[in-house]
Design an enzyme around this catalytic site. Sequence first.
Site, short mmCIF file in Angstrom:
data_model
loop_
_atom_site.label_atom_id
_atom_site.label_comp_id
_atom_site.label_asym_id
_atom_site.label_seq_id
_atom_site.Cartn_x
_atom_site.Cartn_y
_atom_site.Cartn_z
N LYS A 80 -5.47 -0.70 -10.87
CA LYS A 80 -4.71 -1.66 -10.07
C LYS A 80 -4.90 -3.06 -10.66
O LYS A 80 -6.01 -3.42 -11.07
CB LYS A 80 -5.18 -1.61 -8.62
CG LYS A 80 -4.35 -2.46 -7.66
CD LYS A 80 -4.81 -2.27 -6.22
CE LYS A 80 -4.03 -3.11 -5.24
NZ LYS A 80 -4.45 -2.91 -3.84
N SER A 155 -1.06 -1.87 -0.45
CA SER A 155 -0.67 -2.64 -1.62
C SER A 155 -0.88 -1.90 -2.94
O SER A 155 -0.41 -2.35 -3.98
CB SER A 155 -1.48 -3.95 -1.65
OG SER A 155 -2.87 -3.69 -1.77
N SER A 179 -4.87 -0.05 2.05
CA SER A 179 -4.05 -0.22 0.85
C SER A 179 -4.19 0.91 -0.17
O SER A 179 -3.44 0.96 -1.14
CB SER A 179 -4.38 -1.56 0.17
OG SER A 179 -3.91 -2.62 0.95
#
Length: 510
Positions: A80, A155, A179
């Site tokens: 990420k 996210s 997330s």
Amino acid sequence: MKEIRNLTALQLAEKIKRREISVAEGVLASLEQINSAESRINSYVTLDEEGALEQAARIQKQIDSGELTGPLAGVPAAIKDNLCTEGMRTTCSSKILANFVPPYTAEAVRNLKKAGAVILGKTNMDEFAMGSTTETSAFGITRNPWNLNHVPGGSSGGSCAAVAAGECFFALGSDTGGSIRQPASFCGVTGLKPTYGTVSRYGLVAYGSSLDQIGPVAKDVSDCAAVLEAIASYDRKDSTSLNREDTDFAAALKDDVRGMKIGIPRDYLGEGLESEVKSAVLTAAQALEKKGAYVEEFDLSLAEYAIPAYYVIACAEASSNLARFDGVKYGYRSKEYEGLHQMYKKSRSEGFGPEVKRRIMLGSFVLSSGYYDAYYLKALRTKALIKQAFDRAFEKYDIILGPAAPTTAPEIGKSLQDPLKMYLGDIYTVSVNLAGLPAMTLPCGLDAKGLPIGLQLIGDCFQEKKILQAAYAYEQTREWKSCPALEEQGTEGFEKERAMKIASEQEAGA
């Protein structure tokens, strides 16, 4: 190459160890899929093809010499884009950090490299992890591989979409209020948020420091356990890091839940939960009950206060953490300004997106004089009460079972029209972060539109093994349909969005 991509991370590593597949072949299988699908999905912000192949050659030699023998050696992975990587861009999917290249690597990524994983690149996300759809990224939205007209969640939407689409074998995400778990649910993959402090946050660009935790996204429970085992470590550079000895998570993978007590909060089954999601979750509970678990519903108090408490605390911490992005030392700086104060204002107003600005303003408000006691301190007291409610529940139950989200993945463009509705979509996940608990999501069915439904399992602090055991046992009861091959479905406008992404990168770098 398709046969390679269908393997789990552990299966690929085993075949590499037996010399049935080379590390380079595994990397090329992922790169081939990325080159084929990325223009439609947009999972990656940065892709390092040359670096990945160089890593593959080096790791192959270490495996052949017996230097690398772990269960993830040679496996391609994605990171990420809020986890720092030395020499590789870390943007947090924000214009304000569009060209930031860190001088150091996050501890969790360092641990993956020590385990022999090949880092392919950095995945797209909601800007600074603020969002639940991966639509707030400055580099274009990410699409759900199961249906390109729907969001992947957020996210960590880029990480989850990449795993679902076969663009990597596993990925790292971060979980501040769900997330990892919510996008894993939307994308039909498995995601795990560990107990707070289990994985070092050193090198993770902070959103809500008391809530953030790094965790794995993978194809199945066994892969998640292996990745968590690799990244869990004590780190003196992180003051919240815990020195745990019980990190042999793979040992918990037993198909046996006899006598395990599972509680289902009635609060999680009420208004707002789609009937198809409720049915799939309760069917999963019945499958565990048939295997010998004791399952019952119970009242988990204070559930309705979790969302307001979470957003007050998270936004307050975000307003403090993001104050460092001022255009002075690094990141975006406005081209036209007069004086230092205007440079701050213009750099931040031009560099941050609307959702980030909204949360900074909310956080600054609740921390301001006259409102600190009324909002922030009250939220902290509510956080303590929520933790006490979970403590009482775990006196009776080994794990808590429920949905990961009230719906399946919404269509692109619908959530951002109503930010409050988007925030309420986190109702089943934020309590876990407020209490610092471990939790994971795994697929438990499909809705009528063919979109995945996620089952969430929550454990007490340091009880990852219990939720891994229950998840593994449930996983054995169902045959999971993998994400269908990407087809040309409603592709009009995709290339336009891709061009806009490239243009935004060029503008940020100008």
